[in-house]
Design a protein around this motif. Sequence first.
Motif, short mmCIF file in Angstrom:
data_model
loop_
_atom_site.label_atom_id
_atom_site.label_comp_id
_atom_site.label_asym_id
_atom_site.label_seq_id
_atom_site.Cartn_x
_atom_site.Cartn_y
_atom_site.Cartn_z
N VAL A 194 0.85 -1.18 0.00
CA VAL A 194 0.00 0.00 0.00
C VAL A 194 0.89 1.24 0.00
O VAL A 194 1.70 1.42 0.92
CB VAL A 194 -0.93 0.02 1.24
CG1 VAL A 194 -1.77 1.29 1.24
CG2 VAL A 194 -1.82 -1.22 1.25
N VAL A 195 0.77 2.06 -1.03
CA VAL A 195 1.56 3.27 -1.15
C VAL A 195 0.66 4.46 -0.85
O VAL A 195 -0.36 4.67 -1.52
CB VAL A 195 2.16 3.42 -2.57
CG1 VAL A 195 2.87 4.75 -2.73
CG2 VAL A 195 3.13 2.27 -2.85
N LEU A 196 1.02 5.24 0.17
CA LEU A 196 0.24 6.42 0.55
C LEU A 196 1.06 7.67 0.25
O LEU A 196 2.16 7.85 0.77
CB LEU A 196 -0.10 6.39 2.04
CG LEU A 196 -0.93 5.20 2.54
CD1 LEU A 196 -1.12 5.30 4.04
CD2 LEU A 196 -2.27 5.14 1.83
N GLN A 197 0.52 8.51 -0.61
CA GLN A 197 1.13 9.80 -0.92
C GLN A 197 0.10 10.90 -0.73
O GLN A 197 -1.09 10.67 -0.92
CB GLN A 197 1.64 9.81 -2.36
CG GLN A 197 2.91 9.04 -2.60
CD GLN A 197 4.16 9.65 -2.00
OE1 GLN A 197 5.12 8.94 -1.72
NE2 GLN A 197 4.16 10.96 -1.77
N GLY A 198 0.56 12.05 -0.36
CA GLY A 198 -0.34 13.18 -0.18
C GLY A 198 0.40 14.34 0.43
O GLY A 198 1.49 14.18 0.99
N MET A 199 -0.19 15.49 0.34
CA MET A 199 0.41 16.69 0.93
C MET A 199 0.46 16.57 2.45
O MET A 199 -0.23 15.74 3.05
CB MET A 199 -0.40 17.92 0.52
CG MET A 199 -0.36 18.20 -0.98
SD MET A 199 1.28 18.69 -1.56
CE MET A 199 1.38 20.37 -0.92
N ASP A 200 1.28 17.41 3.09
CA ASP A 200 1.30 17.46 4.55
C ASP A 200 -0.12 17.65 5.07
O ASP A 200 -0.90 18.44 4.51
CB ASP A 200 2.17 18.62 5.04
CG ASP A 200 3.65 18.40 4.76
OD1 ASP A 200 4.07 17.23 4.74
OD2 ASP A 200 4.37 19.40 4.57
N ALA A 201 -0.47 16.91 6.11
CA ALA A 201 -1.78 16.99 6.76
C ALA A 201 -2.89 16.33 5.95
O ALA A 201 -4.07 16.54 6.23
CB ALA A 201 -2.17 18.44 7.08
N SER A 202 -2.54 15.49 4.98
CA SER A 202 -3.58 14.79 4.23
C SER A 202 -4.14 13.60 4.99
O SER A 202 -5.12 12.99 4.57
CB SER A 202 -3.05 14.34 2.86
OG SER A 202 -1.91 13.51 3.00
N GLY A 203 -3.52 13.25 6.12
CA GLY A 203 -4.10 12.24 7.00
C GLY A 203 -3.54 10.84 6.83
O GLY A 203 -4.24 9.86 7.09
N LYS A 204 -2.28 10.73 6.45
CA LYS A 204 -1.68 9.41 6.24
C LYS A 204 -1.57 8.63 7.55
O LYS A 204 -1.91 7.45 7.62
CB LYS A 204 -0.31 9.56 5.58
CG LYS A 204 -0.37 10.16 4.17
CD LYS A 204 1.00 10.34 3.55
CE LYS A 204 1.79 11.45 4.17
NZ LYS A 204 1.21 12.80 3.94
#
Length: 246
Positions: free
Chosen positions: A50-60
């Motif tokens: 599972v690869v999780l990417q997102g901006m800071d504070a996106s809730g990873k």
Amino acid sequence: MNKINLAEISTRAPEGMEKKTVKAVTQEILGELDGLQNLLFAEHKHAILVVLQGMDASGKDGLIRKVLGNMNPQGVNVRGFKAPTEDEKDHDFLWRIHRFAPAKGMIHVFNRSHYEDILVQRVHKWIDDETAMKRMQAINDFERLLTEHNNTTILKFYLHISEEEQKERLKERRKDPQKMWKYNKNDTTEAKLWKDYMKMYEEAIEHCNDVKWQIVPSDQNWYKEYLIAQTLRDTLRSFNMEYPTL
């Protein structure tokens, strides 16, 4: 894949979806996931990354805790990738990543991933476009290696929040005592580069889509958790697994 414009994609749940109902369904899915993960571990034929990417504070972090926290920790491994160490810099950019690819029977989660090397480094102009394109091809080859030679299913999620929602969440980190530990003085600096990050994310999704990206509306955590739990559950179901016999 056609060019995408993230600004045109909603960051919120569709109208008509009720938070209370969706959260109840999510709990049912999480209960099923526990059994499916145990079956995955026992059968020992498949692996999931599972690869999780997102901006800071996106809730990873919250997503990992809520969706994967109920599973047997023996079968789940979470790895975060921050700035590379000096030793890691002396190797190719995928060296530090490949070591943490999942073995059969395991679910591994990358909290940030190999994509940082074509996102952060491009935004800050630490690599040029030619190098970035070579890295994108290497990423496609790497993901193909995992899928074709170790029976690994890769689930790539871009946690899609709005710029306004990010600002609110970063404010919370300065005010909420339970979230202050997440505060980083560089958050505000990086947030100012929003448009640059969006451009690089769009290009990463476009050019590294042999393994399909899923763009997950993430302004509402309950909807994000539901979508990813459902995707993971449906993926595990699709393996048609059976417990080994004597």
